[in-house]
Each structure stands twice: as C-alpha cells, then as structure tokens.
Design a protein around this motif. Structure first.
Motif, PDB file in Angstrom:
ATOM      1  N   GLY A 127       6.320  49.162  44.522  1.00 45.34           N
ATOM      2  CA  GLY A 127       6.594  50.573  44.736  1.00 45.34           C
ATOM      3  C   GLY A 127       7.361  51.195  43.589  1.00 45.34           C
ATOM      4  N   THR A 128       7.911  52.369  43.832  1.00 44.44           N
ATOM      5  CA  THR A 128       8.663  53.078  42.806  1.00 44.44           C
ATOM      6  C   THR A 128      10.158  52.859  42.998  1.00 44.44           C
ATOM      7  OG1 THR A 128       8.727  55.101  44.131  1.00 44.44           O
ATOM      8  CG2 THR A 128       6.882  54.842  42.589  1.00 44.44           C
ATOM      9  N   ALA A 129      10.896  52.986  41.900  1.00 41.11           N
ATOM     10  CA  ALA A 129      12.344  52.779  41.947  1.00 41.11           C
ATOM     11  C   ALA A 129      12.993  53.537  40.805  1.00 41.11           C
ATOM     12  CB  ALA A 129      12.677  51.295  41.873  1.00 41.11           C
ATOM     13  N   GLY A 170      17.647  56.131  48.294  1.00 38.22           N
ATOM     14  CA  GLY A 170      18.817  55.302  48.543  1.00 38.22           C
ATOM     15  C   GLY A 170      18.658  53.868  48.099  1.00 38.22           C
ATOM     16  N   LEU A 171      19.725  53.070  48.314  1.00 37.30           N
ATOM     17  CA  LEU A 171      19.730  51.666  47.927  1.00 37.30           C
ATOM     18  C   LEU A 171      19.094  50.813  49.005  1.00 37.30           C
ATOM     19  CD1 LEU A 171      23.357  51.498  46.501  1.00 37.30           C
ATOM     20  CD2 LEU A 171      21.269  51.165  45.166  1.00 37.30           C
ATOM     21  N   VAL A 172      18.305  49.813  48.574  1.00 36.05           N
ATOM     22  CA  VAL A 172      17.647  48.904  49.512  1.00 36.05           C
ATOM     23  C   VAL A 172      17.756  47.482  48.988  1.00 36.05           C
ATOM     24  CG1 VAL A 172      15.999  50.623  50.364  1.00 36.05           C
ATOM     25  CG2 VAL A 172      15.394  49.185  48.393  1.00 36.05           C
ATOM     26  N   LEU A 173      17.657  46.516  49.891  1.00 32.54           N
ATOM     27  CA  LEU A 173      17.508  45.108  49.538  1.00 32.54           C
ATOM     28  C   LEU A 173      16.050  44.741  49.693  1.00 32.54           C
ATOM     29  CD1 LEU A 173      20.524  43.128  51.080  1.00 32.54           C
ATOM     30  CD2 LEU A 173      19.996  43.452  48.674  1.00 32.54           C
ATOM     31  N   VAL A 174      15.415  44.315  48.605  1.00 28.12           N
ATOM     32  CA  VAL A 174      14.001  43.953  48.611  1.00 28.12           C
ATOM     33  C   VAL A 174      13.872  42.435  48.592  1.00 28.12           C
ATOM     34  CG1 VAL A 174      11.786  44.153  47.411  1.00 28.12           C
ATOM     35  CG2 VAL A 174      13.401  46.066  47.371  1.00 28.12           C
ATOM     36  N   ASP A 175      13.113  41.889  49.539  1.00 31.14           N
ATOM     37  CA  ASP A 175      12.817  40.455  49.550  1.00 31.14           C
ATOM     38  C   ASP A 175      11.653  40.225  48.601  1.00 31.14           C
ATOM     39  OD1 ASP A 175      11.853  37.849  50.148  1.00 31.14           O
ATOM     40  OD2 ASP A 175      12.806  37.944  52.117  1.00 31.14           O
ATOM     41  N   LEU A 176      11.923  39.577  47.474  1.00 33.55           N
ATOM     42  CA  LEU A 176      10.887  39.355  46.472  1.00 33.55           C
ATOM     43  C   LEU A 176       9.868  38.316  46.922  1.00 33.55           C
ATOM     44  CD1 LEU A 176      13.074  39.350  43.226  1.00 33.55           C
ATOM     45  CD2 LEU A 176      11.898  41.268  44.324  1.00 33.55           C
ATOM     46  N   PHE A 226       8.905  52.917  32.549  1.00 27.31           N
ATOM     47  CA  PHE A 226       9.342  54.295  32.320  1.00 27.31           C
ATOM     48  C   PHE A 226       8.805  55.250  33.381  1.00 27.31           C
ATOM     49  CE2 PHE A 226      11.024  55.210  27.818  1.00 27.31           C
ATOM     50  CZ  PHE A 226      11.794  54.065  27.837  1.00 27.31           C
ATOM     51  N   ASP A 227       7.640  54.940  33.968  1.00 29.57           N
ATOM     52  CA  ASP A 227       7.088  55.825  34.982  1.00 29.57           C
ATOM     53  C   ASP A 227       7.528  55.432  36.394  1.00 29.57           C
ATOM     54  OD1 ASP A 227       5.618  53.531  35.217  1.00 29.57           O
ATOM     55  OD2 ASP A 227       3.654  54.468  34.973  1.00 29.57           O
ATOM     56  N   GLY A 228       8.556  54.538  36.499  1.00 33.16           N
ATOM     57  CA  GLY A 228       9.178  54.255  37.780  1.00 33.16           C
ATOM     58  C   GLY A 228       8.495  53.212  38.630  1.00 33.16           C
ATOM     59  N   ARG A 229       7.569  52.428  38.054  1.00 37.83           N
ATOM     60  CA  ARG A 229       6.927  51.365  38.832  1.00 37.83           C
ATOM     61  C   ARG A 229       7.783  50.102  38.789  1.00 37.83           C
ATOM     62  NH1 ARG A 229       2.227  49.540  36.550  1.00 37.83           N
ATOM     63  NH2 ARG A 229       2.969  50.374  34.568  1.00 37.83           N
ATOM     64  N   ALA A 267      18.726  43.981  44.906  1.00 38.17           N
ATOM     65  CA  ALA A 267      19.242  45.307  45.244  1.00 38.17           C
ATOM     66  C   ALA A 267      18.591  46.309  44.298  1.00 38.17           C
ATOM     67  CB  ALA A 267      20.756  45.348  45.119  1.00 38.17           C
ATOM     68  N   VAL A 268      17.907  47.297  44.870  1.00 39.71           N
ATOM     69  CA  VAL A 268      17.121  48.263  44.102  1.00 39.71           C
ATOM     70  C   VAL A 268      17.480  49.664  44.571  1.00 39.71           C
ATOM     71  CG1 VAL A 268      14.780  49.100  43.637  1.00 39.71           C
ATOM     72  CG2 VAL A 268      15.227  46.633  43.743  1.00 39.71           C
ATOM     73  N   GLU A 269      17.575  50.578  43.621  1.00 39.86           N
ATOM     74  CA  GLU A 269      17.808  51.978  43.975  1.00 39.86           C
ATOM     75  C   GLU A 269      16.469  52.709  44.039  1.00 39.86           C
ATOM     76  OE1 GLU A 269      20.318  55.959  42.578  1.00 39.86           O
ATOM     77  OE2 GLU A 269      20.385  54.113  41.357  1.00 39.86           O
ATOM     78  N   ARG A 270      16.107  53.131  45.257  1.00 42.60           N
ATOM     79  CA  ARG A 270      14.930  53.977  45.441  1.00 42.60           C
ATOM     80  C   ARG A 270      15.359  55.442  45.343  1.00 42.60           C
ATOM     81  NH1 ARG A 270      10.573  50.345  45.383  1.00 42.60           N
ATOM     82  NH2 ARG A 270      10.678  48.840  47.080  1.00 42.60           N
TER      83      ARG A 270
END
Length: 470
Positions: A311-313, A333-339, A293-296, A327-330
C-alpha cells in the motif's frame, strides 16, 4: 658323559624355560585382555544405566548479544531421540527454538541475549535412540558486557570510537570528514568526504585494514545501512550530475563487504518510480522494506525481486527484531504492519497536546518505544521517551523543552535505549555536513525495564541504530 650329550641337555633345559616364559606371557596377556574387556563391559553397562552424558558444549556469547539466531549446542555420548521444546528451560527467560541432530541438541535464541548475564540451559529427559535411561543436562553461559560504536565530530577531525556502557571509549577510526558509518559483525563501513567526493571505507572492527568500496559513480551516498546477515550494506546514491539530466537520483544500491572491488548492485524497484525516499533492511534477513518517491511501500528480496505491495505510506518508523512488525506512517496515522502476512493494526493516537516524533517496535513485538514532545500552545514543555505496552505507558527518559531529542534507538536485545539529545537546542549551532546536525550532541543510555540512566556519552550515530540521524 660326552660333550654332545651335555649340550643336548642344556638345550632341552633352555627350551623348557622359554616354553614356560611363553606360557606365562600368554596367561598374563589373556588376563589383561580379560580385564580390559570386563572394564569395557562394566563401563558400557554403567553408561547404559546412566543415559546420555555431555561430551561438549558450543556457544558464542559475544555473537549472542549482538544478533538473533545464535545457538547453544550440547553434544552427548549417544545418538538422541528428538528433544521437544517443552524439555528445555532457559533462565533468564528468552524465546528459543530447539533442534536435535545425532548426538547434539541445539538451542537457538530467537532474540539477542542480555549482556553481562549468566544464562542457564536445562534439558530434561534426554534419551538415546532405542530407549533406555534418561538424563538431565544443566549448562551455563555468561555473556560479555555490551559495546557500541559512536561518531564524534570536531574542528580537528572526526572519530569513530568504540565504548562500553561504563563510558570507556577507544578511538578506532579518524578522518577529517566523516558523514556516517555502520557496523556489521566483523567490519565497519564509513562514509567520508574526500576532495568534495563521497568515499566508502571498509575496515575491521578495530579500524584496521582500510580499503575503499567501489561506488556507482561520482556522487553522494545517503541513508547508509547494514543487514543483520551476510556482511551486506545498502545506501541511496545520487549522482553529482543529476541536475544536468540523466544522472541517478536517490537510487538504492546494495554491496557486499566481502568483496570491496565488486560493483554495487542497483535494487530494481517494481514499477516506473525507481527513486527511494526511505528504506530498511528487515532484521534477521537480507530482505528490504522500501518506500518510493510516489509513496509505494514494497517488501522485496535484496535484489528487488519478488516484491509485495503493502500500500501507500508516508514514512517507515522502524522494524522490530525477532518479529516481522514494522511501524509505518500512513496518511491517516501510524500502524503496525505484519510483514509476514500484510495485516496491520493502528497504533494508539496521542492526546491533543502531544506530538509523536518516532515510534519503534520493541524486539519481540512486545510494545513500542515512543518519543513525544508536549506543548503549551506552540511552546515545547519537554520531550519524553516512553515504553507503550498493553498494560500502559511509562516514561523512561525525559528532557526539558530547551533540549531536543533527535533520535531514539534500541539495543539489539531491547534492554537499553540510546537517546540522542541536542542540549540547549536554540543556541546549539548546526554544522555544514550533508546531513547537518547540532555541534554539541549527547547519547544517553537508559534501561527500558526500570528507566534507569546508565551512561551519557559525547557523540552520536550509535551502531545500535538501523538508520543514521535524519
């Protein structure tokens, strides 16, 4: 001649005949043994000259189209030297890994295979331990047609049904009020409302042997999902008494379908905020990607342990199969995060008159599937589903501005997309379920390579989707 002499002579003749028979048997036996030894030596010689021969092949074509990691195992007549991946060719082309153990070679497909397709596995230069002649192996496997599960609601009751891509549907589970469902490799788990309470019912994939799954308490289940491995499911749970103080709110739980009577396990989120606004099972694993809920944004084991802060999202769009790309919305903007290593890259921004609704990384990480709506001022002109690749963008499905695209999902192999459409959106009244949806819904199946329509089905909540419509 006396009687005794005659008897002795007869006994002597009988003994001679027995001796001759024994010698004949011994000679014949020796000849047979010699021939068998000779045949064995000749066979061994021929085998040594031929190199390893195939003695068996194991595969599971049905599993191969549903999930990554299926194996094609070739067993041979001799213990083998290590097989290098360069010796193996799979047609049609698909990514794979190779392992060698004793007399067997295993080809592991790292992505689900295409349905209704003949695959040929060729292994060149097989050689026994210790050297000798080599041999080539060519084996084939045909995958079955693809199926999916859909949910259909109606005034007379709700139905989960199984359908092929020709539109032949078979009802498998019926209930007066079905909120959602998910399918695993061997089971269905269905979220229903009974006496204004949530219940989770677990069945076989044909709807048989229903049993109720234990819940954390009296409350509501949302965002039901299933892992690719281990018959594991997860959901967020909110207690009915949450407004009275002390009740759980949007707490993430996991449960094993192998033991319906076991208590569900609350996922322990690192930090003070335990409420979850969005989450995903990471494909091909039981790991979790969680947004609080706090964006973590956190990546952790299924228990919540060993979490990594990403990070936050604002939202999780989707995670690709066969590659650790999410695919994550920061905020920006939208980013592709390598897990795998936490690195990320921005996704291309849409032009001014286009509003992206959803971006899904395609299996293998080769491009994304984007759903966008084009506007003329405030008026929607239409919505399109587009494949975005390094070489450009192409539309594979479009609807006019009068219709709404509510969800887009990709089949396990990435061969098809399932597009959920609400026709005539303005006049299409919503139902009164926990997650309200338009009463008239259609799921359109299209190919991603050509953008060809395959079938249009009445229903929603395709089992290809990682999450329910939201």
């Amino acid at each position: 001649m006396s009687t005794d002499a005659v008897g002795r002579r007869q006994r002597t003749r009988g003994g001679l005949r027995r001796d001759r028979r024994r010698r004949s048997f011994a000679v014949a036996f020796a000849v047979v043994v010699g021939l068998l030894v000779l045949v064995g030596l000749v066979g061994a010689g021929i085998a040594a000259l031929q190199g390893p021969r195939v003695t068996g092949v194991q595969s599971d074509p049905a599993a191969a189209i549903s999930a990554s990691g299926s194996r094609f195992i070739v067993t041979t007549s001799r213990s083998l030297q290590e097989v290098d991946p360069s010796q193996v060719t799979v047609t049609p082309e698909t990514p794979f890994t190779v392992d060698t153990s004793g007399r067997s070679v295993g080809v592991r497909f790292t992505l689900p295979l295409y349905d209704d397709t003949e695959y040929t596995v060729r292994i060149e230069g097989l050689q026994a331990v210790g050297g000798g002649p080599t041999s080539d192996v060519v084996e084939t496997m045909r995958t079955p047609p693809l199926e999916m599960f859909l949910l259909r609601r109606s005034e007379g009751g709700d139905t989960v049904f199984r359908t092929d891509l020709a539109g032949e549907g078979v009802p498998v589970f019926e209930h007066p009020h079905i909120e959602d469902f998910r399918a695993t490799s061997s089971r269905l788990v269905i979220s229903v409302r009974e006496d204004d309470r949530t219940a989770l019912i677990v069945t076989d994939r044909d709807g048989g042997n229903p049993t109720q799954l234990a819940l954390p308490g009296v409350g509501r289940v949302a965002n039901l999902q299933s892992a690719d491995r281990g018959e594991l499911i997860g959901y967020t749970y909110t207690a009915d008494d949450v407004g009275l103080g002390g009740g759980a709110e949007s707490v993430l739980y996991t449960a094993s379908l192998k033991d319906p009577d076991a208590d569900p396990v609350a996922v322990s989120i690192a930090g003070d905020e335990q409420r979850v606004t969005d989450w995903r099972f990471v494909p091909d694993s039981e790991a979790l990607l969680v947004l609080t809920f706090d964006g973590r944004l956190l990546l952790s084991a299924s228990s919540g342990a060993d979490s990594v802060d990403l990070g936050t999202a604002m939202a999780i769009e989707g995670i690709a199969r066969g590659t650790p790309l999410a695919a994550v919305e920061r905020v920006d903007g939208l980013v592709l995060v390598d897990l795998g290593d936490g690195t990320e890259e921005p996704l291309p921004l849409a032009v001014a008159d286009v509003r992206p609704q959803l971006v899904l990384p395609l299996p293998g990480g080769e491009g994304t599937l984007r759903t966008v709506t084009r506007f003329d001022g405030l008026n929607p002109l239409g919505t399109s589903v587009e494949v975005v690749e390094p070489g450009g963008t192409r539309a594979v499905f479009e609807v006019p501005g009068t219709d709404a695209v509510l969800q887009t999902c990709v089949s396990p192999s990435g061969r098809y997309a399932a597009v959920l459409v609400a026709p005539d959106a303005v006049a299409n009244a919503y139902d009164l379920y926990d997650v309200p949806l338009p009463e008239r819904l259609e799921t359109h199946i299209v190919t991603l390579a050509e953008g060809e329509p395959v079938v249009a089905l009445t229903g929603f909540d395709s089992s290809w989707c990682q999450v329910p419509p939201q």
